[in-house]
Every structure is written in C-alpha cells, then in structure tokens.
Scaffold this motif. Structure first.
Motif, PDB file in Angstrom:
ATOM      1  N   VAL A  42      -1.570   9.944   8.114  1.00  0.00           N
ATOM      2  CA  VAL A  42      -2.444  10.977   7.578  1.00  0.00           C
ATOM      3  C   VAL A  42      -3.707  11.078   8.424  1.00  0.00           C
ATOM      4  O   VAL A  42      -4.177  12.167   8.734  1.00  0.00           O
ATOM      5  CB  VAL A  42      -2.810  10.644   6.110  1.00  0.00           C
ATOM      6  CG1 VAL A  42      -3.844  11.597   5.572  1.00  0.00           C
ATOM      7  CG2 VAL A  42      -1.560  10.628   5.245  1.00  0.00           C
ATOM      8  N   ALA A  43      -4.261   9.921   8.796  1.00  0.00           N
ATOM      9  CA  ALA A  43      -5.482   9.890   9.598  1.00  0.00           C
ATOM     10  C   ALA A  43      -5.535   8.584  10.363  1.00  0.00           C
ATOM     11  O   ALA A  43      -5.044   7.558   9.908  1.00  0.00           O
ATOM     12  CB  ALA A  43      -6.716  10.027   8.708  1.00  0.00           C
ATOM     13  N   ALA A  56      -1.759   6.105   5.908  1.00  0.00           N
ATOM     14  CA  ALA A  56      -0.388   6.576   6.052  1.00  0.00           C
ATOM     15  C   ALA A  56       0.312   6.648   4.707  1.00  0.00           C
ATOM     16  O   ALA A  56      -0.046   5.945   3.764  1.00  0.00           O
ATOM     17  CB  ALA A  56       0.377   5.644   6.990  1.00  0.00           C
ATOM     18  N   VAL A  57       1.330   7.489   4.639  1.00  0.00           N
ATOM     19  CA  VAL A  57       2.165   7.627   3.445  1.00  0.00           C
ATOM     20  C   VAL A  57       3.482   6.908   3.708  1.00  0.00           C
ATOM     21  O   VAL A  57       4.112   7.093   4.749  1.00  0.00           O
ATOM     22  CB  VAL A  57       2.414   9.117   3.123  1.00  0.00           C
ATOM     23  CG1 VAL A  57       3.379   9.265   1.955  1.00  0.00           C
ATOM     24  CG2 VAL A  57       1.101   9.817   2.839  1.00  0.00           C
ATOM     25  N   TRP A  84      -3.933   1.505   5.462  1.00  0.00           N
ATOM     26  CA  TRP A  84      -3.965   1.923   4.057  1.00  0.00           C
ATOM     27  C   TRP A  84      -2.699   2.713   3.817  1.00  0.00           C
ATOM     28  O   TRP A  84      -2.451   3.709   4.498  1.00  0.00           O
ATOM     29  CB  TRP A  84      -5.198   2.791   3.780  1.00  0.00           C
ATOM     30  CG  TRP A  84      -6.467   2.015   3.848  1.00  0.00           C
ATOM     31  CD1 TRP A  84      -7.168   1.653   4.967  1.00  0.00           C
ATOM     32  CD2 TRP A  84      -7.181   1.466   2.751  1.00  0.00           C
ATOM     33  NE1 TRP A  84      -8.264   0.927   4.620  1.00  0.00           N
ATOM     34  CE2 TRP A  84      -8.301   0.795   3.265  1.00  0.00           C
ATOM     35  CE3 TRP A  84      -6.984   1.479   1.379  1.00  0.00           C
ATOM     36  CZ2 TRP A  84      -9.216   0.146   2.450  1.00  0.00           C
ATOM     37  CZ3 TRP A  84      -7.902   0.835   0.575  1.00  0.00           C
ATOM     38  CH2 TRP A  84      -9.005   0.175   1.110  1.00  0.00           C
ATOM     39  N   LEU A  85      -1.863   2.272   2.875  1.00  0.00           N
ATOM     40  CA  LEU A  85      -0.590   2.932   2.594  1.00  0.00           C
ATOM     41  C   LEU A  85      -0.607   3.594   1.223  1.00  0.00           C
ATOM     42  O   LEU A  85      -1.034   2.984   0.243  1.00  0.00           O
ATOM     43  CB  LEU A  85       0.558   1.916   2.645  1.00  0.00           C
ATOM     44  CG  LEU A  85       0.788   1.230   3.979  1.00  0.00           C
ATOM     45  CD1 LEU A  85       1.927   0.233   3.854  1.00  0.00           C
ATOM     46  CD2 LEU A  85       1.086   2.241   5.067  1.00  0.00           C
ATOM     47  N   TYR A  86      -0.094   4.827   1.174  1.00  0.00           N
ATOM     48  CA  TYR A  86      -0.065   5.612  -0.053  1.00  0.00           C
ATOM     49  C   TYR A  86       1.372   5.949  -0.425  1.00  0.00           C
ATOM     50  O   TYR A  86       2.238   6.058   0.433  1.00  0.00           O
ATOM     51  CB  TYR A  86      -0.891   6.892   0.112  1.00  0.00           C
ATOM     52  CG  TYR A  86      -2.319   6.580   0.458  1.00  0.00           C
ATOM     53  CD1 TYR A  86      -3.215   6.191  -0.525  1.00  0.00           C
ATOM     54  CD2 TYR A  86      -2.752   6.616   1.774  1.00  0.00           C
ATOM     55  CE1 TYR A  86      -4.518   5.861  -0.197  1.00  0.00           C
ATOM     56  CE2 TYR A  86      -4.051   6.283   2.103  1.00  0.00           C
ATOM     57  CZ  TYR A  86      -4.927   5.899   1.112  1.00  0.00           C
ATOM     58  OH  TYR A  86      -6.204   5.560   1.435  1.00  0.00           O
ATOM     59  N   SER A  87       1.613   6.162  -1.714  1.00  0.00           N
ATOM     60  CA  SER A  87       2.967   6.394  -2.214  1.00  0.00           C
ATOM     61  C   SER A  87       3.446   7.832  -2.065  1.00  0.00           C
ATOM     62  O   SER A  87       4.642   8.081  -2.113  1.00  0.00           O
ATOM     63  CB  SER A  87       3.058   5.984  -3.684  1.00  0.00           C
ATOM     64  OG  SER A  87       2.140   6.742  -4.454  1.00  0.00           O
ATOM     65  N   ALA A  92      -2.830  14.118   0.643  1.00  0.00           N
ATOM     66  CA  ALA A  92      -3.068  13.530   1.961  1.00  0.00           C
ATOM     67  C   ALA A  92      -3.975  14.408   2.827  1.00  0.00           C
ATOM     68  O   ALA A  92      -4.847  13.892   3.530  1.00  0.00           O
ATOM     69  CB  ALA A  92      -1.746  13.266   2.662  1.00  0.00           C
ATOM     70  N   ASP A  93      -3.784  15.719   2.783  1.00  0.00           N
ATOM     71  CA  ASP A  93      -4.626  16.613   3.582  1.00  0.00           C
ATOM     72  C   ASP A  93      -6.073  16.552   3.125  1.00  0.00           C
ATOM     73  O   ASP A  93      -7.000  16.550   3.946  1.00  0.00           O
ATOM     74  CB  ASP A  93      -4.120  18.055   3.500  1.00  0.00           C
ATOM     75  CG  ASP A  93      -2.785  18.240   4.210  1.00  0.00           C
ATOM     76  OD1 ASP A  93      -2.443  17.396   5.061  1.00  0.00           O
ATOM     77  OD2 ASP A  93      -2.089  19.227   3.901  1.00  0.00           O
ATOM     78  N   VAL A  94      -6.281  16.492   1.815  1.00  0.00           N
ATOM     79  CA  VAL A  94      -7.640  16.398   1.265  1.00  0.00           C
ATOM     80  C   VAL A  94      -8.267  15.072   1.693  1.00  0.00           C
ATOM     81  O   VAL A  94      -9.434  15.029   2.095  1.00  0.00           O
ATOM     82  CB  VAL A  94      -7.619  16.535  -0.275  1.00  0.00           C
ATOM     83  CG1 VAL A  94      -9.001  16.320  -0.869  1.00  0.00           C
ATOM     84  CG2 VAL A  94      -7.055  17.887  -0.678  1.00  0.00           C
TER      85      VAL A  94
END
Length: 152
Positions: A42-43, A56-57, A84-87, A92-94
């Motif tokens: 994501v960034a 990241a996702v 940092w990992l997200y589900s 994600a864009d925000v």
C-alpha cells in the motif's frame, strides 16, 4: 590553534517514497514467488528517523503461525523494513494518502478505526539493553508478541 569543524549542509527534508523496486527479494523455494509478491504493498515510506516503513495487505492469513511465517519471509527479503500487515484493502488508498501527513503529526483523514480493526501484525525493531531484535506483534498495538527475530 584548533580549527573549527567544517560546516555541514542541512539535510533536505525526507519525502515519502513511492513503492520501491523489489530487486532484493528472494524467491520462496516452495512456491517460486517471493514473500513480497504475496502481499499488496500500500505504501513504502521513509520516516524522519530514517526507518523504512512498508504497509501491505495480506488477506489470506488465517492464524498466528501463518502471520509469523510471512513476516519472517518478508523480513528476510527486505531486512531494513518495518512491516505493517492489514487483512483487507478496503481503506488502503485512504491510509496511503494519509501516511505522509501523519508523519508530520496531522491525523486528519487517517483511518484509525479501520487500522485498529484490520491490522494483522507489525514488525518493529526493539532493544533490550545492548541487544537489538525484531519483534513481530499481533494487531495494531504492542500488547501481543508473536515472535522475536534476530537482528543482523
């Protein structure tokens, strides 16, 4: 007579980076793909302290062992990064848009509730006296340790 030390030019302010090339990733021998290719970045930013933060996702992680395995492989592929990992990628864009501002203390637009609810884990560098290590933590806060990875 002592000479004054040479003057150093002030460093320009650090700016957020766009996602970096992935030249340093190593393939996962079992699947033929690198750990970095298994997540959606994501960034990828460098903060004011010089730390590289990668957001990241990774939606397919089902349990803590899978999280630790992926984070370990991400760390091996990108050893200088705090991960940092997200589900999911719903906000994600925000998140990506707000991160450069949050580094400067501006939390307007930062999706805090989404981050709290969707952070799977994060990897941070810790010290215990003179010993440094990488710490895999569950969720968005620093309450649940999943693993410690060696430094260096």
């Amino acid at each position: 007579m002592r000479r004054a030390p040479p003057r150093r030019r002030p460093r320009p302010p650090r700016t957020p980076r766009t996602p970096r090339r992935r030249a340093r990733t190593r393939p996962n021998r079992a699947s033929g793909t690198s750990a970095v290719d298994q997540v959606q970045i994501v960034a990828d930013l460098e903060d004011g302290s010089g730390f590289r933060r990668v957001y990241a996702v990774a939606p397919d992680l089902t349990d803590d062992d899978a999280i630790v395995d992926l984070v370990t492989r991400l760390h091996e592929a990108e050893p200088d990064a705090l991960w940092w990992l997200y589900s999911n990628d719903e906000m994600a864009d925000v998140l990506a848009e707000s991160l450069p501002r949050t580094a400067e203390g501006d939390l307007e637009g930062y999706p805090a509730e989404w981050v709290e609810e969707n952070t799977l884990a994060h990897l941070v560098l810790m010290t215990d006296g003179a010993v440094r290590y990488w710490w895999v933590l569950k969720g968005w806060d620093s309450q649940t340790e999943l693993a410690r990875l060696p430094y260096g």
